[in-house]
Motif scaffolding. Structure first.
Motif, PDB file in Angstrom:
ATOM      1  N   THR A  20       0.842  -1.190   0.000  1.00  0.00           N
ATOM      2  CA  THR A  20       0.000   0.000   0.000  1.00  0.00           C
ATOM      3  C   THR A  20       0.881   1.246   0.000  1.00  0.00           C
ATOM      4  OG1 THR A  20      -1.698  -1.156   1.286  1.00  0.00           O
ATOM      5  CG2 THR A  20      -1.836   1.233   1.203  1.00  0.00           C
ATOM      6  N   ALA A  21       0.533   2.186  -0.847  1.00  0.00           N
ATOM      7  CA  ALA A  21       1.242   3.468  -0.895  1.00  0.00           C
ATOM      8  C   ALA A  21       0.217   4.590  -0.773  1.00  0.00           C
ATOM      9  CB  ALA A  21       2.029   3.616  -2.189  1.00  0.00           C
ATOM     10  N   LEU A  75      -2.429  -3.279  -3.383  1.00  0.00           N
ATOM     11  CA  LEU A  75      -2.629  -4.604  -3.958  1.00  0.00           C
ATOM     12  C   LEU A  75      -2.447  -5.636  -2.853  1.00  0.00           C
ATOM     13  CD1 LEU A  75      -0.514  -4.310  -7.245  1.00  0.00           C
ATOM     14  CD2 LEU A  75      -3.015  -4.251  -7.086  1.00  0.00           C
ATOM     15  N   ASP A  76      -3.190  -6.724  -2.925  1.00  0.00           N
ATOM     16  CA  ASP A  76      -2.995  -7.813  -1.971  1.00  0.00           C
ATOM     17  C   ASP A  76      -3.359  -9.139  -2.624  1.00  0.00           C
ATOM     18  OD1 ASP A  76      -6.020  -8.357  -1.273  1.00  0.00           O
ATOM     19  OD2 ASP A  76      -5.735  -6.203  -0.989  1.00  0.00           O
ATOM     20  N   GLY A 109      -7.197  -5.303  -5.548  1.00  0.00           N
ATOM     21  CA  GLY A 109      -6.541  -4.013  -5.587  1.00  0.00           C
ATOM     22  C   GLY A 109      -7.553  -2.908  -5.353  1.00  0.00           C
ATOM     23  N   PHE A 110      -7.075  -1.767  -4.884  1.00  0.00           N
ATOM     24  CA  PHE A 110      -7.997  -0.676  -4.612  1.00  0.00           C
ATOM     25  C   PHE A 110      -7.314   0.665  -4.860  1.00  0.00           C
ATOM     26  CE2 PHE A 110      -5.633  -0.896  -0.677  1.00  0.00           C
ATOM     27  CZ  PHE A 110      -5.511   0.427  -0.269  1.00  0.00           C
ATOM     28  N   VAL A 111      -8.168   1.672  -5.074  1.00  0.00           N
ATOM     29  CA  VAL A 111      -7.745   3.071  -5.143  1.00  0.00           C
ATOM     30  C   VAL A 111      -8.680   3.858  -4.233  1.00  0.00           C
ATOM     31  CG1 VAL A 111      -7.427   5.103  -6.585  1.00  0.00           C
ATOM     32  CG2 VAL A 111      -6.886   2.837  -7.503  1.00  0.00           C
ATOM     33  N   ALA A 133     -13.752   5.204  -2.593  1.00  0.00           N
ATOM     34  CA  ALA A 133     -12.803   4.167  -2.993  1.00  0.00           C
ATOM     35  C   ALA A 133     -13.470   3.197  -3.946  1.00  0.00           C
ATOM     36  CB  ALA A 133     -12.271   3.423  -1.771  1.00  0.00           C
ATOM     37  N   VAL A 134     -12.661   2.561  -4.759  1.00  0.00           N
ATOM     38  CA  VAL A 134     -13.103   1.466  -5.612  1.00  0.00           C
ATOM     39  C   VAL A 134     -12.145   0.305  -5.383  1.00  0.00           C
ATOM     40  CG1 VAL A 134     -14.193   2.902  -7.368  1.00  0.00           C
ATOM     41  CG2 VAL A 134     -11.761   2.344  -7.573  1.00  0.00           C
ATOM     42  N   ARG A 135     -12.668  -0.903  -5.494  1.00  0.00           N
ATOM     43  CA  ARG A 135     -11.861  -2.095  -5.264  1.00  0.00           C
ATOM     44  C   ARG A 135     -12.252  -3.183  -6.256  1.00  0.00           C
ATOM     45  NH1 ARG A 135      -8.555  -4.676  -1.525  1.00  0.00           N
ATOM     46  NH2 ARG A 135      -8.718  -6.951  -1.634  1.00  0.00           N
ATOM     47  N   TYR A 136     -11.252  -3.938  -6.675  1.00  0.00           N
ATOM     48  CA  TYR A 136     -11.470  -5.080  -7.566  1.00  0.00           C
ATOM     49  C   TYR A 136     -10.927  -6.333  -6.879  1.00  0.00           C
ATOM     50  CZ  TYR A 136     -10.655  -8.395 -11.342  1.00  0.00           C
ATOM     51  OH  TYR A 136     -10.631  -9.537 -12.112  1.00  0.00           O
TER      52      TYR A 136
END
Length: 225
Positions: free
Chosen positions: A131-132, A150-151, A186-188, A203-206
């Motif tokens: 995570t950044a 990302l995970d 992953g997310f933003v 936020a959005v996540r996939y």
């Protein structure tokens, strides 16, 4: 550096209801230069739990501490051996951007004696995340923070069911299976703060999930072909 070892025992108030646990842990923390910090973790645990089984009302009234006979003859129990190794890296890429990275591995060996079968489970679980986050002044008293990450985690392993003879593993392999799964995501995320008291976050996540289940014909457990 911190190291600890613990042992515990519970005798149980009924026959064949005792349990034993041994655990160990290691923690190491060290700076990497002026901006990053490294952490190393290692844990191991081994436990044994015996089960007394259910009683009828008449059995309970006559001797409430007794165990059910077939639970004793089969030595119904659960044995777990689990290890975990992990490392973390935290730091600042610059005055506005921080970074956090983790990675881990977790092997497991689980054994069950129940319902006239000896069941062996072997598992390994590996994964990690990164995570950044970057914070910036946007306009006056308004600040923004953008985070991306990302995970992933993957687990796989075998399941073997054997015949049970006097509470121990017999020679007959009656089931041979594999079960596994993988989770990737992953997310933003964007956060805005203003006025010192207000904030909004979106936020959005996939996520991508995969499951594996296979059944093989039983074979000689000593045959590795």
């Amino acid at each position: 550096l911190h190291v600890s070892v613990l042992n515990s025992q519970f005798d149980g108030w009924r026959d064949h209801s005792d349990s034993y646990t041994t655990s160990a842990s290691v923690r190491l923390s060290a700076p990497l230069g002026d901006k990053f910090h490294l952490g190393v973790l290692a844990d191991a645990v081994s436990d044994v739990n015996h089960f007394p089984g259910p009683l009828t009302q008449a059995q309970y009234d006559s001797a409430r501490t007794q165990a059910k006979a077939n639970f004793v003859s089969r030595d119904d129990r659960r044995v777990n051996k689990v290890g975990r190794m992990a490392t973390t890296l935290d730091g600042m890429l610059d005055t506005q951007t921080d970074l956090h990275i983790t990675a881990f591995a977790e092997p497991k060996v689980l054994q069950r004696s129940e319902r006239d079968k000896l069941r062996d489970f072997t598992r390994y679980n590996v994964g990690g995340s990164a995570t950044a986050s970057r914070s910036e002044a946007m306009n006056g008293a308004v600040t923004g923070k953008t985070s991306i990450g990302l995970d992933e985690g993957y687990q796989d392993g075998s399941i073997h069911f054997y015949s049970l003879v006097n509470g121990q593993r017999g020679d007959e392999l009656v089931a041979n299976k594999r079960e596994g799964s993988n989770a990737f995501g992953g997310f933003v995320q964007q956060e805005i703060t203003w006025g010192g008291h207000w904030s909004a976050r979106g936020a959005v996540r996939y996520d991508a999930l995969q499951y594996i289940a296979q059944t093989f014909a039983p074979k000689d457990p000593d045959d590795h072909t």
